[in-house]
Design a protein around this motif. Structure first.
Motif, PDB file in Angstrom:
ATOM      1  N   LEU A   1      28.296  34.671  -0.330  1.00 47.84           N
ATOM      2  CA  LEU A   1      29.695  34.274  -0.469  1.00 47.84           C
ATOM      3  C   LEU A   1      30.428  35.065  -1.542  1.00 47.84           C
ATOM      4  O   LEU A   1      29.851  35.394  -2.583  1.00 47.84           O
TER       5      LEU A   1
ATOM      6  N   VAL B   1      29.158  21.920  -0.270  1.00 46.89           N
ATOM      7  CA  VAL B   1      28.050  22.040   0.674  1.00 46.89           C
ATOM      8  C   VAL B   1      27.908  20.730   1.442  1.00 46.89           C
ATOM      9  O   VAL B   1      27.778  19.669   0.838  1.00 46.89           O
TER      10      VAL B   1
ATOM     11  N   HIS C   1      25.273  22.644   6.853  1.00 47.60           N
ATOM     12  CA  HIS C   1      23.995  22.743   7.549  1.00 47.60           C
ATOM     13  C   HIS C   1      24.104  22.036   8.898  1.00 47.60           C
ATOM     14  O   HIS C   1      24.653  20.951   8.981  1.00 47.60           O
TER      15      HIS C   1
ATOM     16  N   VAL D   1      29.758  25.486   2.858  1.00 51.05           N
ATOM     17  CA  VAL D   1      28.547  25.788   3.617  1.00 51.05           C
ATOM     18  C   VAL D   1      28.160  24.486   4.294  1.00 51.05           C
ATOM     19  O   VAL D   1      28.098  23.437   3.647  1.00 51.05           O
TER      20      VAL D   1
ATOM     21  N   LEU E   1      19.526  27.708   1.308  1.00 49.24           N
ATOM     22  CA  LEU E   1      20.883  27.535   0.786  1.00 49.24           C
ATOM     23  C   LEU E   1      21.186  28.610  -0.244  1.00 49.24           C
ATOM     24  O   LEU E   1      22.260  29.208  -0.229  1.00 49.24           O
TER      25      LEU E   1
ATOM     26  N   LEU F   1      22.133  31.843   1.349  1.00 52.70           N
ATOM     27  CA  LEU F   1      23.474  31.775   1.947  1.00 52.70           C
ATOM     28  C   LEU F   1      24.551  31.846   0.881  1.00 52.70           C
ATOM     29  O   LEU F   1      25.571  32.525   1.048  1.00 52.70           O
ATOM     30  N   LEU F   2      24.339  31.151  -0.223  1.00 58.15           N
ATOM     31  CA  LEU F   2      25.312  31.174  -1.326  1.00 58.15           C
ATOM     32  C   LEU F   2      25.478  32.586  -1.876  1.00 58.15           C
ATOM     33  O   LEU F   2      26.591  32.979  -2.254  1.00 58.15           O
TER      34      LEU F   2
END
Length: 168
Positions: free
Chosen positions: A91, A99, A37, A35, A84, A87-88
């Motif tokens: 997955l 990250v 940013h 991931v 975050l 978003l995790l």
């Protein structure tokens, strides 16, 4: 989900370190997702392409799929930037998620540092930074690795997240 970050200021070597870590850790038979940013606007789509046209027409989400990859684009259109954690949650399961960025989040991290940038270290004021990968020797209260010693940094991360044995 095992999670480890690579953080640092702009031009500190984060992306190169991430790339080398993914290559090193996957070569040991482990699965890795990443991931990253971005502090700026970015686009994975191109004007004139069908998926771009779908987004421009107002679609909230566009999934572009082929035999080789899937891209899932979500237009925020003024909504809050996703956390975050959110978003995790999207997955698929893997052995480790690396990250890049997310300095202020509380997961463990390695700080990438290049002296030529002139930036101060983040580590002294941030206990989530467990080690520093630098292009110059540093005297710190935590491990300092050569920025290009990918094997040692990968060993450290895998040990930190309990995957050292799995990668042998």
């Amino acid at each position: 989900m095992r999670l480890y970050g690579v953080t640092g200021w702009k031009n500190a070597g984060k992306t190169g370190l991430m790339e080398r870590l993914v290559t090193e850790i996957t070569s040991r038979g482990l699965t890795v997702s990443t991931v990253k940013h971005a502090h700026h606007s970015f686009d994975v789509d191109h004007p004139g392409k069908d998926s771009y046209r779908h987004r421009q027409a107002g679609a909230s989400e566009v999934v572009l799929a082929s035999r080789n990859r899937v891209a899932h684009m979500v237009e925020l259109r003024g909504a809050e930037e996703p956390t975050l954690d959110s978003l995790l949650a999207r997955l698929a399961p893997v052995d480790l998620v690396l990250v890049e960025g997310y300095k202020r989040d509380r997961h463990p991290k390695v700080e990438a540092h290049r002296a030529e940038t002139g930036n101060t270290l983040i580590a002294p004021d941030d206990p989530t930074i467990r080690a520093v990968a630098s292009d110059v020797p540093l005297d710190l209260d935590r491990p300092v690795f050569d920025l290009n010693d990918t094997v040692a940094i990968a060993d450290f991360i895998l040990s930190e997240v309990g995957l050292a044995k799995a990668a042998e």
